[in-house]
Design a protein around this motif. Sequence first.
Motif, PDB file in Angstrom:
ATOM      1  N   ARG A 266       3.219   8.622   0.039  1.00 14.19           N
ATOM      2  CA  ARG A 266       3.171   7.158  -0.015  1.00 14.19           C
ATOM      3  C   ARG A 266       3.918   6.541   1.170  1.00 14.19           C
ATOM      4  N   ALA A 269       1.496   6.734   3.861  1.00 18.58           N
ATOM      5  CA  ALA A 269       0.464   5.705   3.701  1.00 18.58           C
ATOM      6  C   ALA A 269       1.008   4.331   4.070  1.00 18.58           C
ATOM      7  N   TYR A 270       2.275   4.077   3.722  1.00 23.92           N
ATOM      8  CA  TYR A 270       2.865   2.788   4.067  1.00 23.92           C
ATOM      9  C   TYR A 270       2.982   2.635   5.577  1.00 23.92           C
ATOM     10  N   TYR A 273      -0.101   1.385   6.948  1.00 24.42           N
ATOM     11  CA  TYR A 273      -0.267  -0.030   6.590  1.00 24.42           C
ATOM     12  C   TYR A 273       0.646  -0.934   7.417  1.00 24.42           C
ATOM     13  N   ASP A 274       1.822  -0.424   7.801  1.00 24.60           N
ATOM     14  CA  ASP A 274       2.880  -1.228   8.408  1.00 24.60           C
ATOM     15  C   ASP A 274       2.894  -1.068   9.931  1.00 24.60           C
ATOM     16  N   HIS A 280       3.595   4.476  13.417  1.00 24.10           N
ATOM     17  CA  HIS A 280       2.318   3.842  13.069  1.00 24.10           C
ATOM     18  C   HIS A 280       1.173   4.271  13.986  1.00 24.10           C
ATOM     19  N   LYS A 284      -2.257   9.029  10.227  1.00 26.68           N
ATOM     20  CA  LYS A 284      -2.031   9.757   8.980  1.00 26.68           C
ATOM     21  C   LYS A 284      -1.317  11.087   9.237  1.00 26.68           C
ATOM     22  N   TYR A 507      -3.120   7.661  -0.592  1.00 23.23           N
ATOM     23  CA  TYR A 507      -3.587   6.930   0.590  1.00 23.23           C
ATOM     24  C   TYR A 507      -4.586   5.823   0.261  1.00 23.23           C
ATOM     25  N   THR A 508      -5.199   5.876  -0.905  1.00 23.05           N
ATOM     26  CA  THR A 508      -6.187   4.851  -1.249  1.00 23.05           C
ATOM     27  C   THR A 508      -5.678   3.866  -2.298  1.00 23.05           C
ATOM     28  N   ILE A 511      -1.216  -0.783  -1.438  1.00 25.68           N
ATOM     29  CA  ILE A 511       0.021  -0.711  -0.654  1.00 25.68           C
ATOM     30  C   ILE A 511       0.540  -2.130  -0.462  1.00 25.68           C
ATOM     31  N   GLY A 512       1.860  -2.269  -0.375  1.00 28.33           N
ATOM     32  CA  GLY A 512       2.443  -3.576  -0.106  1.00 28.33           C
ATOM     33  C   GLY A 512       2.900  -4.280  -1.366  1.00 28.33           C
ATOM     34  N   THR A 519       9.062  -4.616   1.470  1.00 27.88           N
ATOM     35  CA  THR A 519       8.362  -4.802   2.745  1.00 27.88           C
ATOM     36  C   THR A 519       9.297  -4.964   3.930  1.00 27.88           C
TER      37      THR A 519
END
Length: 522
Positions: A266, A269-270, A273-274, A280, A284, A507-508, A511-512, A519
């Motif tokens: 997670r 995955a974040y 997203y971030d 970043h 993955k 991953y699916t 998120i957030g 955050t």
Amino acid sequence: MLWAPLFTILAIALCDPCAALDVPRNINSIQWVDCASSVPQPFQGIPLPGALPPTLHCGRLDVPMDYSQPFSTNNKITLGFAMYRPSNPKGLINFNPGGPGSEVASYAWAVALNLSVAAPVSGLGDFDFLAMDVRGTFSSNPLNCTLGDLAIPSSFPTNEAEFEAYQAPVRAYAQSCIDQSTPKGIVAHIGTAETVQDWDSLREALCYDKMHFLGISSGTTGGITYASKFPQNVGRFVLDAIIPPGISNLDLVTSQIKAANRLLLRADAYCIYDPTCPFHSIGKGSVVQAFSDVLQQALAGNSSGVTVDDVRAAANIGYLSGNPNFPAFNLALYGALNGNWSALSYATFAPSYLPAFASSLHILCLDQHIDDNTFSGFNAIRQSIAKVDTAQISYVQDLTIIGLCGGWPYHGNSQIPLPTDAPMLLVTADFDLNTPTEFSTFEWAQAPNGVLVVRHGDDHGTVTVSGPAQSAEIAFLATGNLPSGTDETLVTIYTSGMERGPIADPYTAPIGPPAGDITSAV
């Protein structure tokens, strides 16, 4: 003159709501006290309204220390509690936030004072809201213990001598509690088995036939135990972030190490997203690789004195447990890979972690059954979980509890499942490290008439995370209507007779903020 008897009856009823009724009494009467003289710890030292709201009530109730023996001056403790009490309440909701042993009374204050922290339960304003400090803590006959040499090491024992040294400070700490706490013998009677009897004593003293319940984390253990012991008094029970009786030590720790590995994914995955995540641009797998690289550097000694065990414990305690802080965790990994190991030093977290852990230890250990309190038994668990520990995280808090609690003199029957027919609401999150979602699946099998709510996201507990899962909790407590089955982005609800699907893909899943994520790294 006709008014005098009426005033007398009203006065008695206000002091004791059962007294004006022809109700058999098996317990003592509540002693209502001035809340201004019973301010709970979180509100001490801060400005309070000149006049406290009339809906706020504070009380004391004398109960047996040992319920198996007659109540007497030598077998008595006093429970402290606070309540939000509206006019014409629709029922009684008992709230317990877990901990175990967390301060509780302040939650009723927050509701009565209409503070933002109480917003999640704002839909329950028509109910009496009870918040009782559990026995042995805060306003309910707190224990008197000395920390002494008590420590929560980042490393686990690797031989018999280290195992003995691991448990020895716990024995000394327990003895200090036994020697210094009153009444004599109280330390053997501060577990969940006694707490649920205290809850029922309060229910009876408040003249309620049924008790509704909202429990979080270890509070759910109390809810399950209460439902087993007092099924006739069970109202609407919501168990949020479940710790069920009946799970073996091995399954307990195995579930948590699997959850820790999911939390690492997670964090990855974040990072995708971030855009502010330092990994970043790599995509993955970058956080998983960074964690592996950090472990390797620590093993090689290239870590400014921070050991690999420190890294594992800090990652678990400081970043991935509770409400996980993925932004801070990812920055900590990046810092270590660039020579700054301070954010992964266990010494950063231990000073605040130890007192919090110690304040829970007496309940944790008294409740916990130790399947094999030997070094070989403890080591067998470690060897077994290594087989499913893909990321070599190694450290989880339940393993610490099992190891340390072997040094406590009293233990419970946590190995015995407690089935119930009550139509409860069981709530879990896919990515909760403290109470892995596997626990809820186990408990649902013990409560087949219940409904299982699976929130797709992170965080330890759901009632504080806005969304459909939180709404289902409040709606059930308010109306008694269990939710219908559904499969949505943020939640899947399984009704009685359905089969739970697989845990969501890290991953699916959402998120957030909708997933309950922090955050900001600050």
